[in-house]
Design an enzyme around this catalytic site. Sequence first.
Site, mmCIF file in Angstrom:
data_model
loop_
_atom_site.group_PDB
_atom_site.id
_atom_site.type_symbol
_atom_site.label_atom_id
_atom_site.label_comp_id
_atom_site.label_asym_id
_atom_site.label_seq_id
_atom_site.Cartn_x
_atom_site.Cartn_y
_atom_site.Cartn_z
ATOM 1 N N LYS A 144 0.856 -1.185 0.000
ATOM 2 C CA LYS A 144 0.000 0.000 0.000
ATOM 3 C C LYS A 144 0.889 1.231 0.000
ATOM 4 C CE LYS A 144 -4.565 0.771 0.318
ATOM 5 N NZ LYS A 144 -5.622 -0.035 -0.286
ATOM 6 N N GLY A 154 -21.348 5.936 4.983
ATOM 7 C CA GLY A 154 -20.420 6.333 3.933
ATOM 8 C C GLY A 154 -20.943 5.903 2.579
ATOM 9 N N VAL A 207 -17.805 3.428 -3.054
ATOM 10 C CA VAL A 207 -18.318 2.057 -2.920
ATOM 11 C C VAL A 207 -19.715 2.043 -2.317
ATOM 12 C CG1 VAL A 207 -17.912 -0.212 -1.889
ATOM 13 C CG2 VAL A 207 -15.980 1.153 -2.716
ATOM 14 N N HIS A 221 -22.118 4.075 -2.487
ATOM 15 C CA HIS A 221 -23.164 4.448 -3.442
ATOM 16 C C HIS A 221 -23.598 3.238 -4.271
ATOM 17 C CE1 HIS A 221 -25.373 7.047 -6.256
ATOM 18 N NE2 HIS A 221 -24.897 6.266 -7.193
#
Length: 371
Positions: free
Chosen positions: A86, A186, A190, A192
């Site tokens: 990452k 949230g 994602v 949505h």
Amino acid sequence: MLGRIFGNSQDGATGDGHEQVVLCHDRSSGLKAIIAIHSTALGPALGGTRFFPYASEEAALEDALNLSRGMSYKNALAGLDLGGGKAVIIGDPNKVKNEAMLRAYGRFVESLRGRYITACDVGTYVQDMDVVARETEFVTGRSPENGGAGDSSILTAFGVFQGMRASAQARWGQPTLRGKRVGVAGVGKVGHYLVGHLVADGAVVVVTDPFEAAVNRVRAAHPEVEVVADTAALLQAKLDVYAPCALGGALTDDTVAALGEFGTSVVCGAANNQLAHPGVEKDLADRGLLYAPDYLVNSGGVIQVADEIDGFNFERAKNKATKIFDTTLEIFTRAAADGVPPAVAADRLAEKRMREISALRSVLLPAARRG
């Protein structure tokens, strides 16, 4: 352009140790970034680039280490021949992100010569990966017009939905959320898309997001969705399923206590590193909450960008992401058989694969016979 490297083991890590951490600083563009490679036991480390205004370099490093470790486990459970890595870029992407900075970052990725392959994450987008790709070939999540997979949020949400279906199967005997009350914390990238899957499946959906634009976008697409002011209100909304889909650390002691108090049965969401500290997974189990490990159910996105490496095919990637349903059920079965929380069972399965493949790679094959 300066880079400091800590650690350079080629053996692969299956515990908390990281193989390599690179601190990246390019004075001319202002880039400050960290690339963390947790494990290459299964192959090159694949993981996205997070662009975020961290409070300190120490906070950025901690996030990079945690996220890269999660990628090792995510890629292992997804059945990918890829390790975990990452990267984080320090700064507000809405204020400081520019072409020069992204290209400088691409040069740092290139300097690792394929040990790390990057992609999108919070604060970075497909268009950014196209810029990074001008300096390195080791980048995925590019735009379709450049041969890429496009928005990885699509299959991330699809995979979370498969994990949620498996959770419903394990908890209520049917792989559907129809009639269940699902809270999504949230609803940006994602979240949505996840709301769309849930509405289509017949769930009653309640959402919250600190950004009004994200909420308005959901309301425009799905006017039947209920909106509450904040996460605290969502936790009290008498949910059957809680889906944390924002930043990590969402499952704190207080959050888990509230979920248990208000009768939630399942926790399954897209956010990375949801468990705020070790031991939360046991608290979830003790309170009767079925937890679908985040790095298992949110692996659809990495499946999508990994497919891009060999030439992207959406249906092939979607078929792979569909298997998240079966893997989630397997984790629940193993957890019950071993008497451990699902997060522990998932860790064990991922570590087993990393050990076995790492050992396989250490076996020297005989040289080909010459005729």
